[in-house]
Design a protein around this motif. Sequence first.
Motif, PDB file in Angstrom:
ATOM      1  N   PRO A 175       0.798  -1.232   0.000  1.00 35.07           N
ATOM      2  CA  PRO A 175       0.000   0.000   0.000  1.00 35.07           C
ATOM      3  C   PRO A 175       0.833   1.286   0.000  1.00 35.07           C
ATOM      4  N   ILE A 176       2.047   1.234   0.500  1.00 36.08           N
ATOM      5  CA  ILE A 176       2.903   2.413   0.441  1.00 36.08           C
ATOM      6  C   ILE A 176       3.217   2.737  -1.019  1.00 36.08           C
ATOM      7  N   ILE A 177       3.473   1.693  -1.801  1.00 34.72           N
ATOM      8  CA  ILE A 177       3.749   1.896  -3.228  1.00 34.72           C
ATOM      9  C   ILE A 177       2.489   2.381  -3.943  1.00 34.72           C
ATOM     10  N   THR A 178       1.329   1.793  -3.621  1.00 34.76           N
ATOM     11  CA  THR A 178       0.096   2.217  -4.295  1.00 34.76           C
ATOM     12  C   THR A 178      -0.262   3.652  -3.930  1.00 34.76           C
ATOM     13  N   PHE A 179       0.017   4.056  -2.695  1.00 35.62           N
ATOM     14  CA  PHE A 179      -0.241   5.448  -2.319  1.00 35.62           C
ATOM     15  C   PHE A 179       0.656   6.391  -3.111  1.00 35.62           C
ATOM     16  N   ALA A 180       1.940   6.037  -3.235  1.00 38.41           N
ATOM     17  CA  ALA A 180       2.861   6.874  -3.996  1.00 38.41           C
ATOM     18  C   ALA A 180       2.469   6.911  -5.477  1.00 38.41           C
ATOM     19  N   CYS A 181       2.042   5.773  -6.032  1.00 38.58           N
ATOM     20  CA  CYS A 181       1.590   5.743  -7.430  1.00 38.58           C
ATOM     21  C   CYS A 181       0.346   6.601  -7.618  1.00 38.58           C
ATOM     22  N   GLY A 182      -0.592   6.516  -6.697  1.00 39.18           N
ATOM     23  CA  GLY A 182      -1.795   7.336  -6.779  1.00 39.18           C
ATOM     24  C   GLY A 182      -1.471   8.813  -6.682  1.00 39.18           C
ATOM     25  N   ASN A 183      -0.554   9.153  -5.796  1.00 37.77           N
ATOM     26  CA  ASN A 183      -0.139  10.536  -5.640  1.00 37.77           C
ATOM     27  C   ASN A 183       0.483  11.053  -6.930  1.00 37.77           C
ATOM     28  N   LEU A 184       1.339  10.255  -7.539  1.00 40.90           N
ATOM     29  CA  LEU A 184       1.990  10.642  -8.795  1.00 40.90           C
ATOM     30  C   LEU A 184       0.969  10.693  -9.937  1.00 40.90           C
ATOM     31  N   PHE A 185       0.115   9.693 -10.024  1.00 42.43           N
ATOM     32  CA  PHE A 185      -0.874   9.609 -11.109  1.00 42.43           C
ATOM     33  C   PHE A 185      -1.844  10.783 -11.063  1.00 42.43           C
ATOM     34  N   PHE A 186      -2.428  11.044  -9.900  1.00 39.77           N
ATOM     35  CA  PHE A 186      -3.401  12.122  -9.801  1.00 39.77           C
ATOM     36  C   PHE A 186      -2.731  13.491  -9.818  1.00 39.77           C
ATOM     37  N   GLY A 187      -1.454  13.553  -9.463  1.00 41.68           N
ATOM     38  CA  GLY A 187      -0.711  14.807  -9.577  1.00 41.68           C
ATOM     39  C   GLY A 187      -0.485  15.204 -11.024  1.00 41.68           C
ATOM     40  N   MET A 188      -0.333  14.213 -11.900  1.00 44.19           N
ATOM     41  CA  MET A 188      -0.136  14.516 -13.319  1.00 44.19           C
ATOM     42  C   MET A 188      -1.403  15.054 -13.965  1.00 44.19           C
ATOM     43  N   TYR A 189      -2.557  14.701 -13.429  1.00 43.97           N
ATOM     44  CA  TYR A 189      -3.807  15.147 -14.014  1.00 43.97           C
ATOM     45  C   TYR A 189      -4.407  16.340 -13.279  1.00 43.97           C
ATOM     46  N   ALA A 190      -3.588  17.031 -12.510  1.00 42.89           N
ATOM     47  CA  ALA A 190      -4.058  18.248 -11.844  1.00 42.89           C
ATOM     48  C   ALA A 190      -4.263  19.340 -12.882  1.00 42.89           C
ATOM     49  N   GLU A 191      -5.084  20.322 -12.539  1.00 43.96           N
ATOM     50  CA  GLU A 191      -5.385  21.390 -13.496  1.00 43.96           C
ATOM     51  C   GLU A 191      -4.133  22.168 -13.887  1.00 43.96           C
ATOM     52  N   GLU A 192      -3.344  22.531 -12.910  1.00 43.66           N
ATOM     53  CA  GLU A 192      -2.120  23.276 -13.183  1.00 43.66           C
ATOM     54  C   GLU A 192      -0.946  22.319 -13.064  1.00 43.66           C
ATOM     55  N   PHE A 193      -0.713  21.582 -14.122  1.00 50.31           N
ATOM     56  CA  PHE A 193       0.341  20.566 -14.113  1.00 50.31           C
ATOM     57  C   PHE A 193       1.696  21.234 -14.286  1.00 50.31           C
ATOM     58  N   ASP A 194       2.575  20.959 -13.347  1.00 43.98           N
ATOM     59  CA  ASP A 194       3.956  21.419 -13.431  1.00 43.98           C
ATOM     60  C   ASP A 194       4.835  20.241 -13.038  1.00 43.98           C
ATOM     61  N   PHE A 195       5.842  19.991 -13.848  1.00 47.39           N
ATOM     62  CA  PHE A 195       6.714  18.844 -13.602  1.00 47.39           C
ATOM     63  C   PHE A 195       7.421  18.952 -12.248  1.00 47.39           C
ATOM     64  N   MET A 196       7.727  20.153 -11.826  1.00 42.66           N
ATOM     65  CA  MET A 196       8.436  20.346 -10.548  1.00 42.66           C
ATOM     66  C   MET A 196       7.569  19.931  -9.363  1.00 42.66           C
ATOM     67  N   ASP A 197       6.256  19.984  -9.517  1.00 39.96           N
ATOM     68  CA  ASP A 197       5.365  19.549  -8.440  1.00 39.96           C
ATOM     69  C   ASP A 197       5.368  18.032  -8.277  1.00 39.96           C
ATOM     70  N   LEU A 198       5.808  17.310  -9.302  1.00 39.26           N
ATOM     71  CA  LEU A 198       5.811  15.849  -9.242  1.00 39.26           C
ATOM     72  C   LEU A 198       7.084  15.281  -8.633  1.00 39.26           C
ATOM     73  N   ILE A 199       8.112  16.102  -8.440  1.00 38.33           N
ATOM     74  CA  ILE A 199       9.384  15.596  -7.896  1.00 38.33           C
ATOM     75  C   ILE A 199       9.196  14.975  -6.512  1.00 38.33           C
ATOM     76  N   PRO A 200       8.469  15.605  -5.559  1.00 42.42           N
ATOM     77  CA  PRO A 200       8.259  14.919  -4.272  1.00 42.42           C
ATOM     78  C   PRO A 200       7.520  13.584  -4.422  1.00 42.42           C
ATOM     79  N   SER A 201       6.573  13.512  -5.365  1.00 42.10           N
ATOM     80  CA  SER A 201       5.857  12.250  -5.588  1.00 42.10           C
ATOM     81  C   SER A 201       6.784  11.190  -6.157  1.00 42.10           C
ATOM     82  N   MET A 202       7.680  11.588  -7.052  1.00 43.31           N
ATOM     83  CA  MET A 202       8.641  10.631  -7.619  1.00 43.31           C
ATOM     84  C   MET A 202       9.624  10.148  -6.558  1.00 43.31           C
TER      85      MET A 202
END
Length: 187
Positions: A124-151
């Motif tokens: 579940p730790i991996i699935t939480f991180a995947c969900g965080n990364l996945f839903f972060g990419m589909y945010a309205e204001e997508f910025d690659f720098m916002d995904l670095i903590p998720s990665m």
Amino acid sequence: YVFQNNAILPIIFAIIDINYIPGFFKRIWYRFRKNKNIKMTQKQLNEVFEYPQFGFAERYAYYIKTICSAAFYAPLVPSCLIWALIGMSIKYWVDKIIMLRRRSRGGSISPQLPTEFIELLEIPIITFACGNLFFGMYAEEFDFMDLIPSMIGLALAIANAFLPMQKWNEKWFNTGYVQLVEETYEQ
């Protein structure tokens, strides 16, 4: 609705308990015929009056499925964690009552099953991180720098799951087993 259904429907199905109903009616039928001749062996009667076995593996699979799906959708819908917790808590108590009243234990389960369940709780730790990364990419204001903590979180989750953490914990912390004192009956 998915998590509300997951919290309610398994409990309703567990209470209805389709595997228990045919045996229940057979037992009632044989109890009312107790003064009449029943041409069955003792083994056949024992099979009629024995409850179905309790499925530990299915219960563990339910908990892992609920935890993983709640962890994946938690960044998007945080209330799913509450519904998952409510559903698993009620399911635990319903399963406990069913295990005591409507099921037979059957053979002993291997200690490997609960151990593997605990090992699967790293997923579940991996699935939480995947969900965080996945839903972060589909945010309205997508910025690659916002995904670095998720990665970074995903990389740490994968490292936690695949590195030999048990050996490291034994090395860093005193996890020695307590020696049991063996006493004879005369002592």
